[in-house]
Write an enzyme that holds these catalytic residues in place. Structure first.
Site, PDB file in Angstrom:
ATOM      1  N   ASP A  37      17.599 -42.694 -11.046  1.00  0.00           N
ATOM      2  CA  ASP A  37      18.120 -41.625 -10.237  1.00  0.00           C
ATOM      3  C   ASP A  37      18.709 -40.529 -11.071  1.00  0.00           C
ATOM      4  O   ASP A  37      19.457 -40.830 -12.235  1.00  0.00           O
ATOM      5  CB  ASP A  37      19.098 -42.069  -9.184  1.00  0.00           C
TER       6      ASP A  37
HETATM    7  N1  URA Z   1      18.950 -48.398  -8.040  1.00  0.00           N
HETATM    8  C1  URA Z   1      19.504 -47.158  -7.709  1.00  0.00           C
HETATM    9  O1  URA Z   1      20.087 -47.213  -6.684  1.00  0.00           O
HETATM   10  N2  URA Z   1      19.243 -45.949  -8.504  1.00  0.00           N
HETATM   11  C2  URA Z   1      18.666 -46.163  -9.711  1.00  0.00           C
HETATM   12  O2  URA Z   1      18.598 -45.390 -10.790  1.00  0.00           O
HETATM   13  C3  URA Z   1      18.144 -47.438 -10.096  1.00  0.00           C
HETATM   14  C4  URA Z   1      18.191 -48.492  -9.224  1.00  0.00           C
END
Ligand code: URA
Length: 248
Positions: free
Chosen positions: A102
């Site tokens: 993310d």
């Molecule tokens: N899970 C999440 O919520 N975000 C990420 O970036 C990776 C795994």
């Protein structure tokens, strides 16, 4: 790696075409004619086809410690993205990130042009372990909740339900500003999975960092954020072992 695989990976034809060439004695490795397609070679060997040296270093493997506030994308007109961390001399090498983190997640992001490895690392079939350090607010995890995580469970939300595979959760030392922290190890990679698991148990993730993937690690702290470097041979072996590609 097998000689025929390395030649095919280097763009010198299909595996059957390069096997033909090998069988007919057209390939030398370090000066010796090799007619066994399964002969083990590395990218450091000197390989000649019909007397012409070939460049085998087609597959490249890097690790970016992605900072928070960077998009997992190779191009974006508005926001900083991982391509900004890739040196310009590598821009033509068709590198891309393995999966995605993310925008607000920092940590370990592999970057390669090896499509097969990338595919396997993301496939649920290989159950590649990924460990996240989550800084969160809300009650600490209870034993009951941890057991639920270990068994696997279903998230039901606004008319959809999703199965979360068995995972592992361990409380760890609090952050510098006194927030609780936990390590969550997943063997799959669903969208926003860590944040959604925490939300399911009424906890809110304030910061998320991926610190390990198949035994390849980055520091828990943010000191190496933004660093882009080649994987070591040992790290690459861990990834190949985890995805059944060793001995290929
Ligand atoms: N899970 C999440 O919520 N975000 C990420 O970036 C990776 C795994």
């Amino acid at each position: 790696m097998r000689l025929d695989r390395l030649l095919a990976n280097s763009g010198l034809g299909t595996r059957s075409r390069v096997r033909d060439k090998i069988n007919h004695g057209g390939v030398t490795v370090n000066g010796t004619v090799i007619t066994d397609a399964a002969f083990h070679v590395t990218e450091d060997d000197s390989i000649l086809i019909d007397g012409h040296e070939i460049n085998c270093k087609t597959h490249l493997y890097y690790l970016l410690d992605k900072p928070d506030g960077v998009l997992t994308a190779m191009e974006d007109k508005r926001l900083p993205c991982v391509a900004d961390y890739i040196p310009s001399e590598l821009k033509s090498k068709k590198l891309s990130p393995v999966g995605r983190l993310d925008y607000h997640t920092s940590g370990l992001l592999l970057i390669t042009n090896d499509g097969e490895l990338s595919h396997r690392l993301q496939s649920p079939r290989y159950e590649v372990p990924k460990t996240y350090l989550a800084t969160f607010s809300g009650q600490d995890w209870t034993e009951n909740e941890i057991n639920t995580i270990v068994s696997g469970f279903t998230i039901r939300d606004k008319g959809y339900s999703e199965q979360i595979a068995p995972a592992a959760l361990e409380m760890t030392d609090p952050s510098d500003d006194g927030l609780s922290r936990a390590l969550l190890t997943l063997h799959e990679g669903k969208t926003h999975e860590v944040r959604r698991i925490f939300a399911h148990f009424n906890k809110e993730v304030a910061a998320l960092r991926r610190i390990e993937l198949a035994g390849v690690k980055v520091s828990r702290e943010l000191d190496s954020c933004g660093r882009f470097r080649p994987l070591t041979d040992d790290e690459l072996r861990l990834l190949f072992d985890a995805t059944g590609m060793s001995g290929n």
